[in-house]
Design a protein around this motif. Structure first.
Motif, PDB file in Angstrom:
ATOM      1  N   ARG A  67     -17.757 -81.940 -40.566  1.00 52.72           N
ATOM      2  CA  ARG A  67     -16.414 -82.086 -41.122  1.00 52.72           C
ATOM      3  C   ARG A  67     -16.489 -82.227 -42.642  1.00 52.72           C
ATOM      4  NH1 ARG A  67     -14.264 -86.994 -39.618  1.00 52.72           N
ATOM      5  NH2 ARG A  67     -16.276 -87.709 -38.798  1.00 52.72           N
ATOM      6  N   ASP A  68     -15.467 -81.744 -43.303  1.00 51.86           N
ATOM      7  CA  ASP A  68     -15.364 -81.835 -44.763  1.00 51.86           C
ATOM      8  C   ASP A  68     -16.570 -81.198 -45.443  1.00 51.86           C
ATOM      9  OD1 ASP A  68     -12.923 -83.195 -44.686  1.00 51.86           O
ATOM     10  OD2 ASP A  68     -13.933 -85.127 -44.417  1.00 51.86           O
ATOM     11  N   ARG A  69     -16.961 -80.047 -44.959  1.00 55.37           N
ATOM     12  CA  ARG A  69     -18.099 -79.347 -45.532  1.00 55.37           C
ATOM     13  C   ARG A  69     -17.773 -78.899 -46.958  1.00 55.37           C
ATOM     14  NH1 ARG A  69     -21.602 -74.995 -42.029  1.00 55.37           N
ATOM     15  NH2 ARG A  69     -22.929 -74.202 -43.712  1.00 55.37           N
TER      16      ARG A  69
ATOM     17  N   GLU B 223     -14.002 -74.208 -37.490  1.00 53.30           N
ATOM     18  CA  GLU B 223     -13.031 -74.962 -36.707  1.00 53.30           C
ATOM     19  C   GLU B 223     -11.766 -75.245 -37.504  1.00 53.30           C
ATOM     20  OE1 GLU B 223     -14.806 -78.450 -35.019  1.00 53.30           O
ATOM     21  OE2 GLU B 223     -15.813 -77.288 -33.462  1.00 53.30           O
ATOM     22  N   SER B 224     -11.901 -75.388 -38.816  1.00 53.49           N
ATOM     23  CA  SER B 224     -10.744 -75.646 -39.658  1.00 53.49           C
ATOM     24  C   SER B 224     -11.043 -75.173 -41.070  1.00 53.49           C
ATOM     25  CB  SER B 224     -10.406 -77.151 -39.659  1.00 53.49           C
ATOM     26  OG  SER B 224      -9.337 -77.437 -40.543  1.00 53.49           O
TER      27      SER B 224
ATOM     28  N   GLU C   6     -19.850 -85.067 -46.614  1.00 54.14           N
ATOM     29  CA  GLU C   6     -19.790 -84.312 -45.366  1.00 54.14           C
ATOM     30  C   GLU C   6     -20.207 -85.232 -44.216  1.00 54.14           C
ATOM     31  OE1 GLU C   6     -21.177 -80.012 -47.288  1.00 54.14           O
ATOM     32  OE2 GLU C   6     -22.549 -81.167 -46.033  1.00 54.14           O
TER      33      GLU C   6
ATOM     34  N   SER D 269     -21.172 -85.339 -39.982  1.00 55.26           N
ATOM     35  CA  SER D 269     -21.572 -84.448 -38.892  1.00 55.26           C
ATOM     36  C   SER D 269     -21.882 -85.240 -37.631  1.00 55.26           C
ATOM     37  CB  SER D 269     -22.808 -83.633 -39.295  1.00 55.26           C
ATOM     38  OG  SER D 269     -23.917 -84.490 -39.493  1.00 55.26           O
TER      39      SER D 269
ATOM     40  N   ASP E 201     -14.394 -77.268 -41.808  1.00 55.45           N
ATOM     41  CA  ASP E 201     -15.009 -77.920 -40.653  1.00 55.45           C
ATOM     42  C   ASP E 201     -15.672 -76.809 -39.845  1.00 55.45           C
ATOM     43  OD1 ASP E 201     -13.791 -80.223 -41.533  1.00 55.45           O
ATOM     44  OD2 ASP E 201     -12.162 -80.142 -40.055  1.00 55.45           O
TER      45      ASP E 201
ATOM     46  N   ASN F  21     -14.045 -79.954 -50.367  1.00 59.24           N
ATOM     47  CA  ASN F  21     -14.258 -80.158 -48.929  1.00 59.24           C
ATOM     48  C   ASN F  21     -13.252 -79.305 -48.178  1.00 59.24           C
ATOM     49  OD1 ASN F  21     -14.681 -83.064 -50.383  1.00 59.24           O
ATOM     50  ND2 ASN F  21     -16.185 -82.764 -48.758  1.00 59.24           N
TER      51      ASN F  21
ATOM     52  N   ARG G 289     -21.609 -80.310 -35.395  1.00 58.33           N
ATOM     53  CA  ARG G 289     -20.257 -80.193 -35.945  1.00 58.33           C
ATOM     54  C   ARG G 289     -20.219 -80.906 -37.289  1.00 58.33           C
ATOM     55  NH1 ARG G 289     -15.732 -81.650 -31.594  1.00 58.33           N
ATOM     56  NH2 ARG G 289     -14.491 -80.614 -33.208  1.00 58.33           N
TER      57      ARG G 289
ATOM     58  N   SER H  79     -18.769 -75.602 -36.704  1.00 56.58           N
ATOM     59  CA  SER H  79     -19.550 -75.965 -35.524  1.00 56.58           C
ATOM     60  C   SER H  79     -20.663 -74.946 -35.367  1.00 56.58           C
ATOM     61  CB  SER H  79     -18.667 -75.974 -34.267  1.00 56.58           C
ATOM     62  OG  SER H  79     -19.433 -76.288 -33.117  1.00 56.58           O
TER      63      SER H  79
END
Length: 843
Positions: A622-624, A694-695, A593, A595, A659, A656, A620, A661
């Protein structure tokens, strides 16, 4: 055995690479020493407490270890928000003995969700910082990284996470706690996405304390109309300090805590809840059959913390903790007519009891010394967490009457060892203050292993009309065990100085190389500007990362859970992403992940006894990494049957997929004043945060081949990430001390939240039938009286007004036939009031 694959682009870490990193560090140190003719300072890298004292300075003037490697940096001067809770505050918050509950009591940024009737998760609970997942906060002890749990959380709001078991740290070992509320991956490495919690152990050189305590929940439980007294907790602890030389110390101690379970389930509607409403099932109508509440636990812990001066400027140090814990949780009740029952064994049905046997140990040893102008810290640490998972009062119905009723389901073990070299110094560069420089290198080795359960725990017996495997299992099969490891090499650099009399600027960078997924680079810039001596602005921008835990790459287990519409229960298998069956459904190798964290705040001290801070942040990620939905349908059942896996009805894995926030604000206010012949400290602290998606990656080509109508993440899986944590939390506190008396009062407001319910008549929120749960208040009160100079009596209560969260919609679908009248995710909990007393003897 399954072992994680090593990417071709990754260079495996070795002790030789650590030696090269250390050589480079010493070369840099020597060069910097030659370039500067300035320095003479002691070799102590962290502030030392007075010989016997535990008194704290004014809240904003306290020196902090975490957040800055510059010596004598105070909470007020820091470029990022830091909370420091002293011995008295921590002691008052530890009424129940749970360190996680104490942190929730102390900080509005921390929540400690309570999970019940969830198997292994009854044994290990993670904390949340700023609404993020439990494994997105880094935990340190005496400034050194704490190892994670061996157990992957499978069923909470953040399923798929691997938290640090913070309750494994002995409560009576804690001297004070520091909480850094900002991303700190460049300073401390993986996991410091939401921030850092540093637990500093006691270090007083003399004297000791021994205490005994007793507490219990006492509550009016409306769903059954009964007054209950349960959750009885007995505690005993002692610690003592010995002076070693003129400045050294050895502090050691032990504690034991035994807690009986609580029961907060409601009476069941047997006609709705049972499988086929047989006469034996209906005979149980209206009885409390299920379990909701805290598990039974027996805890034993020990610790020591030592510093030994060897020569002028040379100190050896070591500290260790040990925790042994046994927990008894509960699974779902099986009615007499349930296909998972063997009437010859359980004619009246049964409720399996889960057993967790946990051993957590940590040992750190090091040497602090000087080399020229540098202060160096060379240390080694070893941490391990072992969890054995078992069952009793259960059955493998496919074996019929020959089935055992107790099973060993699986074993999990995580080990982490590391070597660290840290070097700090000050350089005189003609600035208003010296430039504080820190360099460091680390070599880390981790291993993770799972072991199989009893053969009967996973066996498919001759009775094919009954589900195979132990109920509340099944156990882990030998073919599904995991044995893996990895190496990590990291180097970092950190610098901080006042460029002008009012402007403090800091910068940090870190490079880490993992043998199983490659490298990661992080950086941080922070600044503090004094508009006046007692009013400052501060801010930071940074990026952090969280490496996939080894448990996330190798953990597998099967649990009983609801099916898609909540009408029944089924066995859901959580598989590693590398498993061929998981790959067939679209799983891919996990990535770290990543951030970014931006914060801006202010701190104001209008008077010596008054302070206020306000900090806004955005995180933020990403790839959580998250747990996929339970992939289930008629097509999935057919595919699993074709693969010879009739023992499971759905598949899930970690991926993953998100994404996110998170935006929020922290506000803290403290004021101290004389009152009633004593001193009164008033405080108010607030956290407000919101997480948005977000995604979302919902589909895969592989899954579409099995069932094109399925999604990797259903709306229910996403719902809790957005809504299951309170959007706000407010803590109002008052602490009065005067003469022989002390009184503390605290009111906590947990903000509103939402959770999905299996009730088609409930309102739709983000495509999910959900219920809004209003804000909930809890009031804690404690008083102490010194019977003499050495003996102190304390008495108090948590949630003294016996408040509960808002009840779940009173329908059979929402309450599972009346069995679960309260939603478990509210941090207020479902146990009602807890009252306690404690007697402490100091010597």
């Amino acid at each position: 055995m399954n072992r994680p694959a090593i990417p071709q682009h990754s260079v495996p870490a070795t002790p030789r690479r650590l030696a090269l990193a250390c050589a480079a560090l010493f070369a840099a140190a020597s060069t910097a020493t030659a370039a500067s003719a300035e320095l003479a300072s002691p070799a102590v890298l962290e502030p030392q407490a007075p010989a016997g004292g535990t008194a704290d300075a004014a809240p904003m003037d306290q020196v902090t270890v975490v957040g800055s490697r510059a010596r004598n940096r105070t909470v007020f001067d820091s470029t990022v928000p830091i909370d420091r809770f002293g011995a008295r505050e921590v002691g008052n918050a530890l009424a129940s003995g749970d360190v996680g509950a104490a942190l929730q009591n102390l900080s509005p940024s921390i929540n400690f969700p309570r999970i019940e009737s969830s198997g292994a998760s009854d044994s290990v609970r993670g904390i949340q910082l700023r609404g993020l997942a439990p494994d997105q906060v880094l935990v340190l002890v005496n400034g050194k990284r704490r190892h994670a749990s061996a157990l992957l959380d499978t069923e909470s709001s953040f399923a798929g996470t691997v938290p640090v078991d913070i309750n494994a740290i002995p409560a009576n070992a804690i001297g004070h706690i520091e909480i850094l509320r900002d991303g700190a991956g460049a300073q401390y490495g993986s996991d410091a996405v939401a921030g850092v919690i540093n637990i500093v152990l006691k270090k007083a050189r003399s004297g000791g304390a021994a205490s005994v305590g007793y507490g219990a929940n006492h509550t009016d439980f409306q769903p059954t109309g009964r007054t209950l007294t349960d959750g009885r907790t007995r505690t005993a602890s002692a610690d003592y300090g010995v002076a070693l030389g003129e400045a050294g110390y050895l502090r050691f101690g032990a504690e034991t805590r035994r807690r009986s379970p609580t029961e907060r389930a409601g009476p069941s509607d047997a006609a709705w809840t049972s499988w086929n409403a047989t006469p034996a099932d209906m005979a149980l109508d209206g009885q409390v059959l299920f379990k909701s509440g805290d598990a039974k636990q027996d805890n034993g812990s020990a610790f020591y913390n030592a510093l030994l001066p060897l020569a002028p400027g040379v100190d050896a140090y070591s500290f260790a903790t040990l925790n042994k814990r046994k927990s008894d949780g509960s699974a779902w009740f099986r009615f007499p007519g349930d296909p998972a029952n063997v009437p010859a064994i359980y004619p009246n049905g049964y409720r399996p009891v889960t057993h967790g046997d946990k051993t957590d140990a940590s040992l750190v040893a090091g040497l602090r010394f000087e080399r020229g102008a540098w202060r160096l810290d060379l240390s080694a640490r070893q941490g391990s967490d072992k969890f054995e998972y078992g069952l009793s009062n259960s059955v493998n119905a496919s074996l019929g009457a020959q089935s055992p009723t107790s099973f060993h389901l699986a074993g999990f073990r995580f080990r982490q060892g590391a070597l660290n070299l840290d070097a700090t110094r000050e350089l005189a560069l003609g600035l208003p203050a010296p430039l504080s420089v820190a360099l460091g290198a680390e070599y880390l080795r981790e291993t993770y292993r799972s072991s199989a359960g009893d053969a009967a725990s996973y066996a498919a017996g001759p009775f094919t009309d009954a589900p195979p495997g132990a109920q509340a299992g099944p156990g882990l099969r030998p073919a599904d065990t995991f044995d893996g490891g990895r190496h990590v090499v990291s180097v970092y650099a950190d610098a901080e100085s006042e460029l002008t009399a009012r402007l403090l600027v800091g910068a940090a960078a870190r490079y880490s190389d993992y043998s199983d997924f490659g490298s990661a680079s992080t950086g941080k810039l922070s600044a503090r500007y004094k508009l006046a001596d007692d009013f400052l602005l501060r801010g930071a921008v940074s990026n952090s990362f969280r490496a996939p835990a080894l448990a996330q790459t190798g953990f597998r287990f099967a649990t009983l859970n609801f099916n898609a519409d909540g009408s029944g229960l089924q066995t859901a298998a959580l598989l590693p992403a590398a498993d061929p069956l998981a790959r067939a459904f679209g799983a891919q190798q996990l990535k770290p992940e990543k951030s970014t964290n931006v914060s801006l705040g202010l701190a104001w001290r209008p008077a010596a006894a008054t302070s206020a801070t306000l900090d806004a942040y955005r995180i933020r990620i990403r790839d959580r990494i998250t747990r996929s939905s339970d992939l289930q349908s008629g097509a999935v059942t057919a595919y699993l049957a074709a693969q010879g896996r009739q023992d499971i009805q759905s598949v899930a894995f970690l991926a993953n997929l998100l994404d996110t926030s998170t935006r929020g604000v922290d506000a803290v206010l403290n004021h101290e004043l004389p009152a009633a012949g004593g001193k009164l400290n008033l405080s108010a602290a607030l956290n407000v945060n919101k997480t948005t998606l977000e995604s979302v990656r919902r589909s895969s080509d592989a899954l579409a081949k099995i069932d094109p109508g399925l999604s990797l993440l259903a709306d229910t899986s996403l719902f809790r990430i957005r809504h299951a944590s309170p959007k706000s939390k407010l803590i109002l506190g008052a602490d009065w001390q005067g003469g022989a008396w002390g009184v503390q009062a605290k009111a906590t407001r947990f903000g509103a939240l939402k959770d999905f319910v299996f009730d088609e008549e409930a309102p739709l929120v983000d495509g999910v039938n959900a219920q809004h749960f209003g804000a909930a208040w809890s009031v804690d009160l404690e008083a102490q009286f010194k019977l003499n100079r050495q003996l102190t009596l304390s008495a108090g209560g948590n949630n003294i007004f016996d408040r509960y969260p808002e009840r779940v919609r009173q329908t059979n679908a929402a309450t599972y036939g009346g069995a679960l009248p309260y939603n478990f995710i509210n941090p207020l909990g479902v146990n009602g009031a807890y009252f306690y007393g404690k007697l402490t003897y100091t010597f």
